[in-house]
Design a protein around this motif. Structure first.
Motif, PDB file in Angstrom:
ATOM      1  N   ALA A 200       0.837  -1.197   0.000  1.00  0.00           N
ATOM      2  CA  ALA A 200       0.000   0.000   0.000  1.00  0.00           C
ATOM      3  C   ALA A 200       0.874   1.250   0.000  1.00  0.00           C
ATOM      4  CB  ALA A 200      -0.915   0.017   1.224  1.00  0.00           C
ATOM      5  N   VAL A 201       0.333   2.351  -0.514  1.00  0.00           N
ATOM      6  CA  VAL A 201       1.045   3.626  -0.543  1.00  0.00           C
ATOM      7  C   VAL A 201       0.491   4.493   0.587  1.00  0.00           C
ATOM      8  CG1 VAL A 201       1.578   5.691  -1.876  1.00  0.00           C
ATOM      9  CG2 VAL A 201       1.417   3.471  -3.020  1.00  0.00           C
ATOM     10  N   LEU A 202       1.352   4.763   1.588  1.00  0.00           N
ATOM     11  CA  LEU A 202       0.950   5.538   2.763  1.00  0.00           C
ATOM     12  C   LEU A 202       1.864   6.753   2.935  1.00  0.00           C
ATOM     13  CD1 LEU A 202       0.510   2.256   4.599  1.00  0.00           C
ATOM     14  CD2 LEU A 202      -1.228   3.998   4.975  1.00  0.00           C
ATOM     15  N   THR A 203       2.322   7.313   1.830  1.00  0.00           N
ATOM     16  CA  THR A 203       3.226   8.449   1.919  1.00  0.00           C
ATOM     17  C   THR A 203       2.543   9.621   2.619  1.00  0.00           C
ATOM     18  OG1 THR A 203       2.551   9.076  -0.325  1.00  0.00           O
ATOM     19  CG2 THR A 203       4.579   7.833  -0.106  1.00  0.00           C
ATOM     20  N   LEU A 242      10.562   3.224   4.964  1.00  0.00           N
ATOM     21  CA  LEU A 242      10.337   4.089   6.128  1.00  0.00           C
ATOM     22  C   LEU A 242      11.144   5.377   6.042  1.00  0.00           C
ATOM     23  CD1 LEU A 242      10.384   1.300   8.860  1.00  0.00           C
ATOM     24  CD2 LEU A 242       8.420   2.726   8.286  1.00  0.00           C
ATOM     25  N   THR A 243      11.519   5.766   4.831  1.00  0.00           N
ATOM     26  CA  THR A 243      12.298   6.986   4.655  1.00  0.00           C
ATOM     27  C   THR A 243      11.558   8.184   5.257  1.00  0.00           C
ATOM     28  OG1 THR A 243      13.231   6.121   2.579  1.00  0.00           O
ATOM     29  CG2 THR A 243      13.412   8.501   2.978  1.00  0.00           C
ATOM     30  N   GLN A 260      15.162  -4.642   6.708  1.00  0.00           N
ATOM     31  CA  GLN A 260      16.510  -5.054   7.082  1.00  0.00           C
ATOM     32  C   GLN A 260      17.406  -3.870   7.437  1.00  0.00           C
ATOM     33  OE1 GLN A 260      18.279  -7.615   4.179  1.00  0.00           O
ATOM     34  NE2 GLN A 260      20.091  -8.065   5.424  1.00  0.00           N
ATOM     35  N   ALA A 261      17.269  -2.766   6.725  1.00  0.00           N
ATOM     36  CA  ALA A 261      18.128  -1.607   6.962  1.00  0.00           C
ATOM     37  C   ALA A 261      17.798  -0.888   8.263  1.00  0.00           C
ATOM     38  CB  ALA A 261      18.019  -0.638   5.789  1.00  0.00           C
ATOM     39  N   PHE A 262      16.617  -1.144   8.836  1.00  0.00           N
ATOM     40  CA  PHE A 262      16.193  -0.422  10.031  1.00  0.00           C
ATOM     41  C   PHE A 262      16.236  -1.265  11.302  1.00  0.00           C
ATOM     42  CE2 PHE A 262      14.537   2.426   6.869  1.00  0.00           C
ATOM     43  CZ  PHE A 262      14.535   3.672   7.470  1.00  0.00           C
ATOM     44  N   ALA A 263      16.379  -2.565  11.168  1.00  0.00           N
ATOM     45  CA  ALA A 263      16.295  -3.442  12.331  1.00  0.00           C
ATOM     46  C   ALA A 263      17.273  -3.040  13.427  1.00  0.00           C
ATOM     47  CB  ALA A 263      16.525  -4.888  11.902  1.00  0.00           C
ATOM     48  N   GLY A 264      18.544  -2.860  13.054  1.00  0.00           N
ATOM     49  CA  GLY A 264      19.536  -2.480  14.048  1.00  0.00           C
ATOM     50  C   GLY A 264      19.266  -1.110  14.643  1.00  0.00           C
ATOM     51  N   LEU A 265      18.869  -0.157  13.806  1.00  0.00           N
ATOM     52  CA  LEU A 265      18.594   1.194  14.269  1.00  0.00           C
ATOM     53  C   LEU A 265      17.434   1.221  15.262  1.00  0.00           C
ATOM     54  CD1 LEU A 265      19.040   4.270  14.100  1.00  0.00           C
ATOM     55  CD2 LEU A 265      17.486   4.285  12.119  1.00  0.00           C
ATOM     56  N   MET A 266      16.382   0.457  14.972  1.00  0.00           N
ATOM     57  CA  MET A 266      15.236   0.444  15.873  1.00  0.00           C
ATOM     58  C   MET A 266      15.612  -0.134  17.232  1.00  0.00           C
ATOM     59  SD  MET A 266      12.746   2.005  14.493  1.00  0.00           S
ATOM     60  CE  MET A 266      14.006   3.093  13.818  1.00  0.00           C
ATOM     61  N   ARG A 267      16.449  -1.138  17.236  1.00  0.00           N
ATOM     62  CA  ARG A 267      16.921  -1.676  18.509  1.00  0.00           C
ATOM     63  C   ARG A 267      17.758  -0.642  19.252  1.00  0.00           C
ATOM     64  NH1 ARG A 267      16.430  -6.866  19.949  1.00  0.00           N
ATOM     65  NH2 ARG A 267      15.443  -8.301  18.474  1.00  0.00           N
ATOM     66  N   SER A 286      12.690   8.614  11.224  1.00  0.00           N
ATOM     67  CA  SER A 286      13.301   7.301  11.415  1.00  0.00           C
ATOM     68  C   SER A 286      14.816   7.327  11.383  1.00  0.00           C
ATOM     69  CB  SER A 286      12.776   6.325  10.349  1.00  0.00           C
ATOM     70  OG  SER A 286      13.004   6.855   9.053  1.00  0.00           O
ATOM     71  N   GLY A 287      15.398   8.298  10.711  1.00  0.00           N
ATOM     72  CA  GLY A 287      16.843   8.340  10.620  1.00  0.00           C
ATOM     73  C   GLY A 287      17.475   9.442  11.442  1.00  0.00           C
ATOM     74  N   ALA A 288      16.677  10.078  12.335  1.00  0.00           N
ATOM     75  CA  ALA A 288      17.182  11.219  13.101  1.00  0.00           C
ATOM     76  C   ALA A 288      18.107  10.780  14.224  1.00  0.00           C
ATOM     77  CB  ALA A 288      16.016  12.012  13.676  1.00  0.00           C
TER      78      ALA A 288
END
Length: 298
Positions: A200-203, A242-243, A260-267, A286-288
């Motif tokens: 789905a597009v949720l932008t 999740l950009t 995959q690119a966010f798993a480590g960051l979320m932890r 998400s990247g702050a």
């Protein structure tokens, strides 16, 4: 009841014979005659509280008609024109509304459980508090529609267009929105338990405080979406984008699958709150960078 007749039908010719110089007749008709007039192509402007259960109104012209409180259970309304119609509290359970035009229709509190709205046009329709349980809205157009507190439990919204739709406090438990477009949609505090939002597009969507427990968001585009304070317990976000998404305060669990690119960051950004659940800390998207010391999660 006001009736506008068409001269190319039997009912139309009868009406013109009765009053040939005026196309409008003010008459009182039984429910049976109401169905006959509609079948003959008459345009009715008032059907409030009428009993039209199972009526065949396919392609009927009900634009701007007052159908508030009418019983249209299992009615055949395929291709009907209900533009700007008043349908508040109407009974439309099991109704056939495929390809119907409901642009700007007022369906506040209407019962559309199990209704077929495939390819229906509900642009700017007001469905506040409406019951759409198990309704089929595949490929339907709901742009800028009002669905505040609507019940869409088990509804099928595959590929539906929900741009700028308002679904605050709505219930979409077990609903299917595969491939749906929800750009700029408002789903604040919506109940989205086990909802399917695959691809789905949720932008730029507002999902603040939404309950997405067990939701399927695989491959969804959440660019710029706000998921602050949302519950993502057990949700599947594999391959989701999740950009620039806002995730501060979001809850998640060991069963939550991140891209995959966010798993480590979320932890890295989360703190344990017990029961195998975690809350995302910090500020921004998400990247702050974190504004508080990170709490590693093992």
């Amino acid at each position: 009841m006001s009736v506008k007749t068409r001269p190319d039908t039997l009912v139309g010719r009868l009406a013109l014979a009765a009053r040939p110089t005026r196309p409008w007749l003010r008459i009182r008709a039984s429910n049976w005659w109401t169905r006959v007039l509609l079948a003959g192509g008459a345009q009715l402007t008032s059907l409030d509280s009428a009993n039209l259960t199972g009526a065949n109104l396919a392609s009927a012209n009900l634009a701007s008609a007052n159908v508030a409180g009418a019983d249209l259970t299992s009615a055949e309304l395929t291709g009907a024109d209900l533009t700007s119609a008043e349908l508040a509290d109407a009974e439309l359970a099991d109704a056939e509304l495929a390809d119907a035009n409901l642009t700007r229709a007022r369906l506040i509190g209407a019962n559309l459980a199990d209704a077929d709205l495939t390819d229906a046009n509900l642009t700017r329709a007001d469905l506040m508090g409406a019951n759409l349980t198990r309704a089929n809205l595949t490929d339907a157009n709901l742009i800028v529609a009002n669905l505040i507190r609507a019940n869409l439990t088990g509804a099928n919204l595959t590929r539906a267009r929900l741009i700028r739709v308002v679904l605050s406090h709505a219930v979409l438990t077990d609903a299917n929105l595969t491939g749906a477009t929800l750009t700029d949609a408002t789903l604040a505090d919506a109940r989205l338990i086990r909802v399917v939002l695959s691809h789905a597009v949720l932008t730029d969507a507002n999902l603040v405080g939404a309950n997405l427990t067990g939701a399927d968001l695989t491959g969804a585009d959440l660019t710029g979406a706000s998921l602050a304070d949302a519950d993502l317990t057990g949700a599947n976000l594999a391959d989701a984008d999740l950009t620039d998404a806002e995730l501060v305060g979001a809850l998640w669990s060991e069963r939550t699958r991140w891209p995959q690119a966010f798993a480590g960051l979320m932890r890295y950004r989360s703190e344990p709150i017990g029961g195998g659940r975690y809350r995302v800390q910090g500020s921004g998207n998400s990247g702050a960078e974190l504004s508080v010391p990170p709490v590693p999660v093992s």
